[in-house]
Design a protein around this motif. Sequence first.
Motif, short mmCIF file in Angstrom:
data_model
loop_
_atom_site.label_atom_id
_atom_site.label_comp_id
_atom_site.label_asym_id
_atom_site.label_seq_id
_atom_site.Cartn_x
_atom_site.Cartn_y
_atom_site.Cartn_z
N VAL A 22 0.85 -1.18 0.00
CA VAL A 22 0.00 0.00 0.00
C VAL A 22 0.89 1.24 0.00
CG1 VAL A 22 -2.02 -1.01 1.09
CG2 VAL A 22 -0.23 -0.08 2.53
N HIS A 23 0.35 2.36 -0.44
CA HIS A 23 1.17 3.57 -0.52
C HIS A 23 0.64 4.67 0.39
CE1 HIS A 23 -1.95 5.13 -3.17
NE2 HIS A 23 -1.75 4.16 -4.05
N LEU A 24 1.36 5.77 0.40
CA LEU A 24 0.97 6.87 1.30
C LEU A 24 -0.42 7.41 0.99
CD1 LEU A 24 4.08 9.20 1.79
CD2 LEU A 24 3.14 7.47 3.32
N GLY A 25 -0.86 7.31 -0.27
CA GLY A 25 -2.21 7.75 -0.64
C GLY A 25 -3.26 6.90 0.07
N ASN A 26 -3.05 5.58 0.04
CA ASN A 26 -3.99 4.68 0.73
C ASN A 26 -3.99 4.96 2.24
OD1 ASN A 26 -2.52 2.15 -1.29
ND2 ASN A 26 -4.50 3.06 -1.68
N TYR A 27 -2.80 5.15 2.75
CA TYR A 27 -2.64 5.32 4.20
C TYR A 27 -3.27 6.63 4.68
CZ TYR A 27 -0.08 6.02 8.64
OH TYR A 27 0.26 6.26 9.94
N ALA A 153 -11.24 10.48 -2.11
CA ALA A 153 -12.19 11.14 -3.01
C ALA A 153 -12.42 10.34 -4.30
CB ALA A 153 -11.68 12.54 -3.34
N ASP A 154 -11.42 9.55 -4.72
CA ASP A 154 -11.58 8.83 -6.00
C ASP A 154 -12.68 7.76 -5.93
OD1 ASP A 154 -10.24 7.12 -4.29
OD2 ASP A 154 -8.69 6.54 -5.72
N GLY A 189 -8.51 13.90 0.96
CA GLY A 189 -9.25 13.26 -0.13
C GLY A 189 -8.38 12.86 -1.31
N VAL A 190 -7.44 13.75 -1.66
CA VAL A 190 -6.54 13.43 -2.77
C VAL A 190 -5.10 13.70 -2.33
CG1 VAL A 190 -5.95 13.85 -5.18
CG2 VAL A 190 -8.31 14.21 -4.41
N ILE A 191 -4.35 12.64 -2.08
CA ILE A 191 -2.94 12.78 -1.68
C ILE A 191 -2.09 12.82 -2.95
CG2 ILE A 191 -1.05 11.71 -0.36
CD1 ILE A 191 -3.49 12.56 1.37
N PRO A 192 -1.25 13.87 -3.09
CA PRO A 192 -0.47 13.97 -4.33
C PRO A 192 0.69 12.96 -4.37
CG PRO A 192 0.13 15.76 -2.84
CD PRO A 192 -0.98 14.99 -2.16
N GLY A 193 1.01 12.53 -5.58
CA GLY A 193 2.14 11.63 -5.78
C GLY A 193 3.40 12.41 -6.16
N GLU A 237 2.18 26.34 -0.43
CA GLU A 237 0.90 25.70 -0.74
C GLU A 237 0.85 25.14 -2.16
OE1 GLU A 237 -1.00 25.04 1.64
OE2 GLU A 237 -0.09 26.39 3.12
N LYS A 238 1.79 25.57 -3.02
CA LYS A 238 1.79 25.06 -4.39
C LYS A 238 2.77 23.92 -4.57
CE LYS A 238 0.21 29.11 -6.90
NZ LYS A 238 0.74 30.41 -7.29
N CYS A 239 3.40 23.49 -3.47
CA CYS A 239 4.50 22.54 -3.58
C CYS A 239 4.11 21.18 -2.99
CB CYS A 239 5.70 23.13 -2.84
SG CYS A 239 7.11 22.03 -2.78
N SER A 240 4.29 20.10 -3.78
CA SER A 240 3.92 18.76 -3.31
C SER A 240 4.71 18.36 -2.07
CB SER A 240 4.19 17.70 -4.39
OG SER A 240 3.42 17.94 -5.51
N VAL A 241 5.96 18.83 -1.99
CA VAL A 241 6.79 18.49 -0.82
C VAL A 241 6.09 19.01 0.44
CG1 VAL A 241 9.04 18.80 0.30
CG2 VAL A 241 8.90 18.62 -2.20
N PHE A 242 5.66 20.25 0.38
CA PHE A 242 5.02 20.83 1.56
C PHE A 242 3.65 20.21 1.82
CE2 PHE A 242 2.82 24.00 4.13
CZ PHE A 242 3.76 24.18 5.14
N LYS A 243 2.93 19.91 0.74
CA LYS A 243 1.60 19.30 0.91
C LYS A 243 1.73 17.99 1.69
CE LYS A 243 -0.60 21.24 -3.18
NZ LYS A 243 -0.83 20.99 -4.61
#
Length: 331
Positions: A22-27, A153-154, A189-193, A237-243
């Motif tokens: 499983v990945h961080l999105g699932n978690y 959310a998906d 709801g939506v974790i970025p990859g 707020e526009k950066c995936s690292v920070f998200k």
Amino acid sequence: MSKGPTVKGRVLSGVQPSGGQVHLGNYLGAMKRFVELSKTAETLFCVVDLHALTSVKEAEKLRDYTRSLTAAYLAIGIDPEETILFRQSDLPEVCELSWYLTCNFPLGLLERAHALKDAKARGDTVNSGLMFYPILMAADILLYRAEQIPVGADQKQHIEMTREIAQKMNSVYGDLFPIPEPLIEESTGVIPGLDGRKMSKSYNNYIGLFETEKALEKKVKRIVTDSLGVEEKKDPEKCSVFKLYKFFASKDEQNALANKYRAGGMGYGVAKQELFRVINLELSPLRASYDSWMARPDDLEDILLQGAQKARVLAFETLSELRSALGVGRY
Ligand code: TYM
């Protein structure tokens, strides 16, 4: 343990054993909340291996993935004493219910499913299982008369379809099913990859939950950022690292890093190192627990079989009433 009502009604969710881990999105999007809910509500969590058959075609792989996902549930803190943790295929009753639902579900609705459209758009070979996937998912939920469905959310459209089919079944055959509610959190709801799109196995942009420290660090370094230079001011707020950082860091740590972004003078490499540190801090103990569960495959199997026995009691009740309402089986 007392289970006070933080949510109303039985909770159920499932995860596909369709890849190595499983990945961080699932978690973050779903499974972390499963643990919280299991402390206060009646919960069922499922390894949906029948769903995974739409994509996994090698038996040994599917068995491996099933073991891995079961170990993951346990490693993150699901306690089989307080939750029904089970494997979907141990209850073939779900396939029976699925047929009853199929006979009452408009085909046009299935053709509108986002997941099916996405698969077609990717150029995947679309088998019929992929098309009927939402019905099997509705059967997962309705077989156990679950009312609250924690998902990312998906999965929203799938829950909407389940609600529709439950309403249809109730109007045709009498009041048989509660109408389930999606539990989707706005913030997770939506974790970025790694590439900023939704984290997903199909996009190969994921961070596995139990990657070794080295692999985790490497993945974090691969997160795509913009090309602003070290000295330039940046928008956290526009950066995936920070998200991603926000899910693992304390409020103070978040403020401190956000200030460094805004001040300029910090390269993305520094932010990535900080992200790796906080993820690793949370995940190291989980990784150790996962490894120890993976070394006990017989215990994993026992836990799933005990879960299936408990789930069967609920499934039997639903199907007995439904068969009688449909007019099939003994009279
Ligand atoms: P699956 O296996 O794709 O994903 C498991 C859970 O993880 C969530 N998720 C995410 N959440 C936020 N951001 C992301 N990037 C992300 N990636 C995955 C999913 O939303 C899901 O909650 N059809 C389901 C499994 C299923 C099911 C069910 C769920 C089968 N039967 C009954 C609930 C109830 C699926 O494929 O999830």
